[in-house]
Enzyme design. Structure first.
Site, PDB file in Angstrom:
ATOM      1  CG  ASP A  92      48.167  18.811  54.657  1.00 34.87           C
ATOM      2  OD1 ASP A  92      48.423  18.510  55.491  1.00 34.87           O
ATOM      3  OD2 ASP A  92      47.892  17.946  53.654  1.00 34.87           O
ATOM      4  CE  LYS A 154      48.297  17.444  49.980  1.00 33.89           C
ATOM      5  NZ  LYS A 154      47.223  18.002  50.857  1.00 33.89           N
ATOM      6  CE  LYS A 183      48.345  14.526  51.983  1.00 35.80           C
ATOM      7  NZ  LYS A 183      47.412  15.321  52.832  1.00 35.80           N
TER       8      LYS A 183
END
Length: 219
Positions: A92, A154, A183
């Site tokens: 991430d 995300k 996400k």
């Protein structure tokens, strides 16, 4: 949606700077109990999490350029490579927010590509930190993430001034290809909220409240 179904969306997360070994052991035990999709931990804790979850099918994710995104592409690539060598399966990464706001799309693209190249096929999620971006900037960030062959966009680090919103999830979902994930992260603490984000288009939920979400699932 059953508790088993929602568990498969959850990245059970502990990125607190003061997280101890015992905290990560608890995080992994909870992930094993509920069969979450992944745990997400700081790079220093990847090796421990990978050992605790070995053979379980639960993935280990770690963060790169976290939480500000304002370092060099080469540094982010090295962070990603190191995390993967220590047992991470997902990365991430935080986008270079300042460069995006400058209109520096070439730099932003290079930044994301540095990580996707270093990941060598491992899943890469690009954290946009939506609370700091205009709608136009979010759309550009989606396009650049797709061009750089990232697997997800995300919403948030959880360390910014705001977390996930349903409006952002809908916007991101509308501006990435169907094969890219979205996400939602930041402020998701119960089943009702998590379910609403999934209905809006989220394919993963990042949260430090995984057990609380499970405990609020309808019977």
């Amino acid at each position: 949606m059953t508790s088993e179904e929602i568990a498969r969306y959850i990245d059970h997360t502990n990125l607190r700077p003061l997280a101890t070994k015992k905290d990560i052991e608890l995080l992994c035990a909870e992930a094993l109990r509920y069969r979450f999709a992944a745990v997400c931990v700081n790079p220093f804790r990847v090796q421990l999490a990978a050992l605790l979850l070995k053979g379980s099918g639960i993935k280990v994710a770690s963060v790169v350029g976290f939480p500000l995104g304002a370092t060099f592409p080469e540094v982010k690539a090295l962070e990603a490579k190191n995390a993967l060598e220590n047992g991470a399966e997902e990365i991430d990464m935080v986008i270079n927010i300042g460069a995006l706001k400058d209109g520096g799309d070439d730099l932003v693209l290079k930044d994301i590509e540095a990580v996707t190249s270093a990941a060598s096929g491992a899943t890469v999620k690009v954290i946009l930190e939506c609370c700091y971006l205009t709608e136009e900037e979010k759309i550009r960030a989606c396009r650049l993430s797709s061009e750089a062959r990232a697997n997800f966009v995300k919403t948030s680090t959880g360390f910014g001034s705001g977390g996930a919103t349903l409006e952002d999830i809908k916007l991101l979902r509308a501006n990435v290809p169907a094969n890219m994930g979205v996400k939602a992260a930041g402020g998701i603490r119960d089943f009702k909220t998590a379910h609403a984000f999934i209905k809006a288009g989220a394919t993963r939920i990042g949260t430090s409240s995984g057990p609380q979400i499970m405990s609020t699932c309808p019977a």
